[in-house]
Write a protein that holds these residues in place. Structure first.
Motif, PDB file in Angstrom:
ATOM      1  N   ASP A 122       0.867  -1.177   0.000  1.00 38.27           N
ATOM      2  CA  ASP A 122       0.000   0.000   0.000  1.00 38.27           C
ATOM      3  C   ASP A 122       0.906   1.229   0.000  1.00 38.27           C
ATOM      4  O   ASP A 122       1.355   1.686   1.047  1.00 38.27           O
ATOM      5  N   GLY A 123       1.196   1.734  -1.204  1.00 36.46           N
ATOM      6  CA  GLY A 123       2.153   2.831  -1.303  1.00 36.46           C
ATOM      7  C   GLY A 123       3.544   2.361  -0.920  1.00 36.46           C
ATOM      8  O   GLY A 123       4.077   1.417  -1.500  1.00 36.46           O
ATOM      9  N   ASP A 124       4.130   3.009   0.063  1.00 40.55           N
ATOM     10  CA  ASP A 124       5.460   2.624   0.545  1.00 40.55           C
ATOM     11  C   ASP A 124       5.402   1.571   1.645  1.00 40.55           C
ATOM     12  O   ASP A 124       6.445   1.147   2.148  1.00 40.55           O
TER      13      ASP A 124
ATOM     14  N   GLN B 190      10.264   2.980  -5.044  1.00 42.76           N
ATOM     15  CA  GLN B 190      11.445   3.094  -5.889  1.00 42.76           C
ATOM     16  C   GLN B 190      11.495   1.910  -6.845  1.00 42.76           C
ATOM     17  O   GLN B 190      11.146   0.792  -6.497  1.00 42.76           O
ATOM     18  N   SER B 191      11.934   2.156  -8.052  1.00 41.27           N
ATOM     19  CA  SER B 191      12.070   1.084  -9.034  1.00 41.27           C
ATOM     20  C   SER B 191      13.161   0.116  -8.596  1.00 41.27           C
ATOM     21  O   SER B 191      14.212   0.522  -8.106  1.00 41.27           O
TER      22      SER B 191
END
Length: 372
Positions: free
Chosen positions: A25-27, A85-86
């Motif tokens: 969920d997001g970060d 982040q990728s």
């Protein structure tokens, strides 16, 4: 959490501890952790975030009343992941290495699973009430922050780099420090080199995918020669696609076996290094106390001698625990890395057999094309 440092018997089976799922969920990553209770067939499932893992680690660090705590080689907790982040970004790869690769954070989950299993298998740390609470209580413990404790105050002394070169009074520990410095460096290099290999294999797989797709653009049904050429392109596309899948499978095998093994080995070598450094700090403190005792005036000598005696007792406890930890460390690390190596060899051998048979089929199909 109040009373988190008290000793208790772990209520779940060590071998049953698994991370079975992860949601994002997001970060925020939330991990589903399952285990089996010892006193019955009932299973337990709890949901934990990285902050909860950090709380557990800090709780283990802060057991200040545990003799020789600073001599323990604590199982290393992986760094926090930032899902936004990728996974191909240099910063993320530098931070997490192999743990940043793989689909759906599987490698990262496996590393956290190893961490919990190693803590639960530790003869001292498994008795922490914090661990039992982490594994069985439905409420998240991360909201109740653990104390930093004496362990972290000592960790801050890492800034005093001069202490790392301080000569030890015990040859056993001096030799271990020298060996750890070399092995830690070699483990880090080996991990980085294998990571380069895996990323190259992934890039080759991607390139093969593009090439295979491009060959389909050459298909033309306008005349007999074009049809024949199109058949060759389609067959070649199938072969390149097989090569692509081989690269993907080999890279996946490297990641899930030897890659995770080297990553764990590298982090454990750093954990031993931290323990040896903590003991060196205590040695320097003891030597300072001895010097101060020798210089003390007569009216303060008795107090200083008592202080020195207490410092010697604490240092001897740390050294005793540290020796046991080092012996256990070498034995367990060899077994763990050996299991990873065996798994790596078995998977790569099975993959080689699988694709050797597939390539033989493609070769036979090509022969039939030219014999028609």
């Amino acid at each position: 959490m109040e009373g988190s440092n008290a000793e208790t018997e772990l209520g779940v089976s060590v071998g049953s501890i698994r991370i079975t799922d992860v949601t994002q969920d997001g970060d925020l990553l939330t991990f589903a952790i399952t285990s089996q209770k010892l006193n019955g067939s009932a299973g337990v499932c709890v949901f934990r975030t990285y902050d909860d893992f950090d709380w557990l680690q800090q709780s283990l660090f802060s057991q200040e009343n545990l003799p020789g705590l600073q001599g323990i080689i604590f199982p290393p907790l992986p760094s926090k992941a930032f899902p936004s982040q990728s996974n191909t970004q240099t910063k993320t790869l530098k931070q997490l290495g192999f743990l940043a690769l793989g689909q759906d954070w599987q490698s990262y989950c496996k590393a956290l699973e190893f961490y919990l299993q190693q803590v639960a298998a530790h003869p001292t740390l498994c008795k922490s009430k914090a661990l039992d609470s982490f594994l069985v209580n439905s409420e998240s413990p991360g909201k109740q922050r653990g104390k930093k404790g004496i362990f972290n105050r000592l960790s801050q002394a890492v800034e005093e780099m001069r202490k790392e070169s301080h000569k030890d009074v015990d040859n056993f520990f001096q030799n271990e420090r020298n060996k750890n410095t070399n092995v830690a460096s070699l483990s880090k290099v080996a991990t980085e080199k294998l990571l380069d290999v895996v990323m190259t294999e992934q890039k080759l797989a991607l390139a093969c995918g593009h090439f295979s797709t491009s060959l389909h653009l050459c298909v033309n049904q306008d005349d007999a020669d074009a049809v024949a050429f199109s058949k060759i392109c389609l067959k070649l596309s199938d072969i390149i696609e097989a090569v692509k899948r081989n690269f993907e499978k080999v890279a996946s095998n490297n990641l899930s076996t030897l890659g995770l093994g080297l990553d764990l080995e590298s982090r454990y070598q750093e954990a031993e290094k931290e323990m040896l450094f903590r003991r060196t700090c205590k040695l320097i403190e003891l030597e300072t106390v001895k010097k101060n005792t020798e210089k003390a005036k007569a009216n303060k000598r008795e107090v200083m001698e008592a202080f020195q005696k207490a410092a010697e007792k604490e240092f001897n406890q740390i050294s005793s625990v540290a020796k046991q930890e080092i012996e256990r460390f070498h034995s367990s690390r060899v077994n763990v890395l050996q299991n990873f190596l065996i798994g790596w060899c078995e998977q790569q051998l099975n993959t080689a057999k699988e694709f050797a048979e597939l390539y033989s089929q493609h070769l036979e199909a090509c022969r039939n094309m030219y014999s028609d």
